[in-house]
Design a protein around this motif. Structure first.
Motif, PDB file in Angstrom:
ATOM      1  N   PRO A   2     -16.186  35.698 -13.984  1.00 43.34           N
ATOM      2  CA  PRO A   2     -17.522  35.828 -13.406  1.00 43.34           C
ATOM      3  C   PRO A   2     -18.498  34.850 -14.074  1.00 43.34           C
ATOM      4  O   PRO A   2     -18.380  34.596 -15.274  1.00 43.34           O
ATOM      5  CB  PRO A   2     -17.914  37.276 -13.733  1.00 43.34           C
TER       6      PRO A   2
ATOM      7  N   VAL B  23     -27.344  41.236 -22.904  1.00 49.07           N
ATOM      8  CA  VAL B  23     -25.884  41.304 -22.959  1.00 49.07           C
ATOM      9  C   VAL B  23     -25.359  42.163 -21.807  1.00 49.07           C
ATOM     10  O   VAL B  23     -25.932  43.201 -21.495  1.00 49.07           O
ATOM     11  CB  VAL B  23     -25.431  41.913 -24.318  1.00 49.07           C
TER      12      VAL B  23
ATOM     13  N   ARG C  63     -17.543  54.987 -21.636  1.00 42.64           N
ATOM     14  CA  ARG C  63     -16.960  54.073 -22.643  1.00 42.64           C
ATOM     15  C   ARG C  63     -17.467  52.625 -22.486  1.00 42.64           C
ATOM     16  O   ARG C  63     -16.707  51.705 -22.276  1.00 42.64           O
ATOM     17  CB  ARG C  63     -15.418  54.120 -22.570  1.00 42.64           C
TER      18      ARG C  63
ATOM     19  N   PRO D 161     -19.246  45.667 -24.652  1.00 44.79           N
ATOM     20  CA  PRO D 161     -19.706  44.364 -24.181  1.00 44.79           C
ATOM     21  C   PRO D 161     -18.623  43.693 -23.337  1.00 44.79           C
ATOM     22  O   PRO D 161     -17.455  43.715 -23.698  1.00 44.79           O
ATOM     23  CB  PRO D 161     -19.951  43.579 -25.465  1.00 44.79           C
ATOM     24  N   CYS D 162     -19.035  43.091 -22.220  1.00 48.42           N
ATOM     25  CA  CYS D 162     -18.058  42.470 -21.328  1.00 48.42           C
ATOM     26  C   CYS D 162     -17.572  41.158 -21.937  1.00 48.42           C
ATOM     27  O   CYS D 162     -18.359  40.242 -22.157  1.00 48.42           O
ATOM     28  CB  CYS D 162     -18.679  42.199 -19.961  1.00 48.42           C
ATOM     29  N   PRO D 163     -16.267  41.084 -22.218  1.00 52.50           N
ATOM     30  CA  PRO D 163     -15.760  39.861 -22.853  1.00 52.50           C
ATOM     31  C   PRO D 163     -15.775  38.645 -21.920  1.00 52.50           C
ATOM     32  O   PRO D 163     -15.711  37.508 -22.394  1.00 52.50           O
ATOM     33  CB  PRO D 163     -14.325  40.223 -23.241  1.00 52.50           C
ATOM     34  N   ASP D 164     -15.900  38.862 -20.613  1.00 51.20           N
ATOM     35  CA  ASP D 164     -15.899  37.739 -19.669  1.00 51.20           C
ATOM     36  C   ASP D 164     -17.255  37.044 -19.581  1.00 51.20           C
ATOM     37  O   ASP D 164     -17.356  35.948 -19.030  1.00 51.20           O
ATOM     38  CB  ASP D 164     -15.537  38.227 -18.259  1.00 51.20           C
ATOM     39  N   LEU D 165     -18.274  37.741 -20.060  1.00 56.36           N
ATOM     40  CA  LEU D 165     -19.621  37.170 -19.955  1.00 56.36           C
ATOM     41  C   LEU D 165     -20.222  37.015 -21.345  1.00 56.36           C
ATOM     42  O   LEU D 165     -20.129  37.921 -22.176  1.00 56.36           O
ATOM     43  CB  LEU D 165     -20.512  38.080 -19.108  1.00 56.36           C
ATOM     44  N   LEU D 166     -20.836  35.890 -21.569  1.00 54.21           N
ATOM     45  CA  LEU D 166     -21.448  35.624 -22.872  1.00 54.21           C
ATOM     46  C   LEU D 166     -22.879  36.166 -22.878  1.00 54.21           C
ATOM     47  O   LEU D 166     -23.454  36.397 -21.814  1.00 54.21           O
ATOM     48  CB  LEU D 166     -21.460  34.121 -23.123  1.00 54.21           C
ATOM     49  N   PRO D 167     -23.442  36.358 -24.058  1.00 51.93           N
ATOM     50  CA  PRO D 167     -24.845  36.799 -24.093  1.00 51.93           C
ATOM     51  C   PRO D 167     -25.735  35.773 -23.359  1.00 51.93           C
ATOM     52  O   PRO D 167     -25.484  34.580 -23.413  1.00 51.93           O
ATOM     53  CB  PRO D 167     -25.169  36.815 -25.590  1.00 51.93           C
ATOM     54  N   VAL D 168     -26.738  36.297 -22.658  1.00 48.23           N
ATOM     55  CA  VAL D 168     -27.663  35.434 -21.916  1.00 48.23           C
ATOM     56  C   VAL D 168     -28.854  35.148 -22.819  1.00 48.23           C
ATOM     57  O   VAL D 168     -29.484  36.073 -23.327  1.00 48.23           O
ATOM     58  CB  VAL D 168     -28.151  36.148 -20.633  1.00 48.23           C
TER      59      VAL D 168
ATOM     60  N   HIS E  48     -20.152  38.945 -28.628  1.00 47.58           N
ATOM     61  CA  HIS E  48     -19.057  38.103 -28.155  1.00 47.58           C
ATOM     62  C   HIS E  48     -18.579  37.209 -29.299  1.00 47.58           C
ATOM     63  O   HIS E  48     -19.396  36.681 -30.038  1.00 47.58           O
ATOM     64  CB  HIS E  48     -19.539  37.242 -26.981  1.00 47.58           C
TER      65      HIS E  48
ATOM     66  N   GLN F 184     -24.224  32.314 -22.288  1.00 46.68           N
ATOM     67  CA  GLN F 184     -23.761  32.343 -20.910  1.00 46.68           C
ATOM     68  C   GLN F 184     -24.282  31.137 -20.130  1.00 46.68           C
ATOM     69  O   GLN F 184     -25.469  30.841 -20.170  1.00 46.68           O
ATOM     70  CB  GLN F 184     -24.247  33.644 -20.245  1.00 46.68           C
TER      71      GLN F 184
END
Lengths: 493, 95
Positions: free
Chosen positions: A49, A75, A280, A283-290, B54, B60
């Motif tokens: 994503p 995040v 549960r 943090p989503c590992p597919d998305l980096l912090p914005v 992360h 991002q």
């Protein structure tokens, strides 16, 4: 015991982007099932994503509009649960670091009082798909076109005390997001959905009662009904078990999720806390912090469109509208700009306001269409109003012409006036002729008028005025008719 | 931090994992060992260090709001166990 209601709202707003929050699939409403659900939306293995910048901008714009802190670092988290309309098995959302922090909105109540509702935060997340519970050989059909549509979820503090306040708050949010242009505001298409948290407590009590959450309301009317029914239910449950301490009151109500069916007016429990989901989050590992900086926010702040409160103040100032008229017309950006266009073409603000709030709004409501979708132009309505102010037509005639315009928007106002045999009867001899005819054909009514005492006569005049209006096909000026009639009838006394 | 059988059963249910009676004890034991490792990590003093969202030290990237994905329903539904009228079919959803 006197009870106080405590209400907090979670509002889901679909953002008006072209594409999904994390994929390049279209968000257009009404497409064939699953034609706008790509591999990312379906959560197929190996996809990545990527955040849609417009969704991020829209969320920040909302934050600026409610004077909230914009978090420069936000995040995305995964909220894990299983449901067929959620193909990935988790919803991508924001938990601990939402994009929009605390803010507030001011609401106005019917009695003119204003109240502030605090907003706890607003976060970005993705919408789910839709389950169609029609019977496909004992299976359910799933349409994932909506999956991945960008949402902001706006979470209020429990600051509302009755249904009126909750509806005023919801309407205010609708007004803000449509004015910003970040949401199309189409409630019937699910563009805004409300979850309402409701509890009751004895008046004066500081502690909260046990709350229930009524989910997924998609109209202001249903929301108001759902709140009123739920408050009544909770009070009834508490009073039935004779709870007299706060502890007993809290125990009497089960913390649960409820559904309200607006069509049938019935509410029911969906699930109680014992079986509540344990999401549960992580943090989503597919998305980096914005991460964004001040300059990024300032650019958006500088081009923020006019907000409803500012527009309302401007309408009062610029068009001398009453506070009430201004609040109605400034509420929605589309109606506001239509009104302003009518105004500039008619040159009469008060009359333009009356027509927009009266005839036009009534027609929009009756046909359940949005002002964006009408064929009639503001210039046409403006011309119609100008013909009233310059005396060419009466208000009564204007309503008929409006009706014709509505049905045949390609015609001009002046052509319709011509078609209907011209404007008001300006020639008083023509009018006198009609009045003489009516009097001549109304022997009985004239006799009654003569015999009546003076105080009864004004009321009896109505019959004659009506007849003259009928004979003139609405083209006589009622005031003028009244004057001439009175004179002629009194001559007969 | 330790974990017991009932917690493992609950987590397995939440994750829709089918852990059989035979493997439950072994799973509970190995999860317990993982948690013991976590306990060691927890012992490190992390005050003053902000939580990590992360492991990559970057942010991002964003995409422009453009529709780039065509309709590929036919191919995508080939993977589905059942589909009809363009809809994915799943066991009946009960409210």
């Amino acid at each position: 015991m006197k009870w106080e209601t405590v209400i907090g709202l979670e509002v889901h707003v679909q953002l008006a982007t072209q594409s999904k929050i994390f994929s390049g699939a279209s968000t257009a409403f009404g497409a064939e099932p699953n034609t706008q659900a790509c591999a990312i939306d379906l959560g197929l293995p190996g996809v990545l994503p990527v955040l849609n910048e417009e969704a991020l901008r829209y969320a920040i714009m909302f934050g600026l509009a409610i004077n909230a802190d914009i978090n420069k670092r936000s995040v995305f988290d995964r909220k894990n649960y299983f449901y067929p309309d959620l193909p990935k098995g988790y919803q991508t959302t924001q938990m601990d670091h939402p994009i929009v922090g605390a803010g507030e909105v001011e609401i106005q109540l019917a009695d003119g009082n204003k109240r502030t509702v605090r907003i706890h935060h607003a976060h970005l997340e993705e919408d789910a798909g839709k389950s169609l519970h029609e019977d496909f050989h004992n299976m359910s059909g799933i349409d994932l076109n909506r999956a991945g549509t960008p949402l902001i979820e706006i979470v209020s503090e429990p600051d509302m005390r009755n249904a009126e306040e909750a509806v005023a708050y919801a309407r205010k949010l609708h007004s803000i997001v449509t004015s910003l242009g970040i949401c199309d505001g189409e409630m019937s298409q699910g563009s805004m959905r409300f979850d309402v948290n409701i509890s009751v407590r004895p008046q004066g009590e500081r502690e909260f009662g046990t709350r229930t959450e009524t989910k997924n309301l998609n109209s202001f009317k249903f929301m108001e009904e759902a709140i009123e029914k739920e408050v009544a239910r909770q009070i009834e449950v508490i009073e039935a078990c004779g709870a007299d301490t706060m502890e007993k009151i809290q125990k009497a109500i089960t913390q649960e999720t409820r559904l309200y069916n607006g069509e049938t007016g019935e509410a029911k429990s969906m699930r109680s806390k014992e079986e509540a989901n344990d999401y549960r989050y992580f943090p989503c590992p597919d998305l980096l912090p914005v991460e964004i900086d001040d300059a990024y926010i300032d650019v958006l702040r500088d081009k923020l469109p006019e907000l409803p409160d500012a527009r309302e103040a401007r309408f009062i100032e610029q068009y001398q509208l009453s506070a009430y008229d201004a609040s109605i017309l400034a509420d929605e950006a589309d109606m506001a700009s239509f009104f302003e266009a009518v105004c500039s073409s008619s040159g009469d603000a008060k009359l333009s306001a009356n027509w927009c709030m009266g005839e036009l709004s009534a027609r929009l409501n009756a046909e359940e269409i949005s002002i964006r979708d009408i064929a009639l132009s503001a210039e046409q309505l403006g011309t119609l109003i100008a013909r009233i102010t310059d005396g060419t037509i009466s208000s009564k005639m204007a309503k008929d012409i409006f009706d014709t315009l509505w049905k045949s928007p390609d015609k001009t106002v002046d052509a319709i006036i011509e078609d209907q045999g011209g404007g008001v009867i300006a020639d008083s001899s023509e009018l006198e002729g009609m009045i003489d005819e009516v009097i001549a054909n109304s022997d009985k009514q004239v006799e009654n008028y003569r015999k009546a005492t003076e105080d009864k006569r004004p009321k009896m005049l109505g019959y004659f005025v009506g007849q003259v209006m009928k004979l003139s096909q609405g083209k006589a000026e009622p005031k003028q008719v009244n004057e001439i009639l009175l004179k002629k009838l009194n001559d007969l006394l | 931090m330790s974990i017991d059988r009932s917690e493992v059963e609950k987590i397995a249910h939440l994750a829709r994992l089918n852990i059989t009676e035979e493997t439950l004890a072994a799973t509970t034991r190995s999860l317990g060992e993982v948690l013991a490792l976590v306990d060691e990590l927890q012992a490190v003093d992390t005050s003053g260090i902000s939580p990590l969202a992360h492991p990559l030290d970057t942010t991002q990237r964003l995409r422009a709001d453009e529709v780039t994905e065509p309709n590929r329903r036919e191919q995508l539904q080939e993977n589905a166990p059942a589909a009809e009228d363009g809809l994915f079919l799943v066991p009946k959803v009960i409210d």
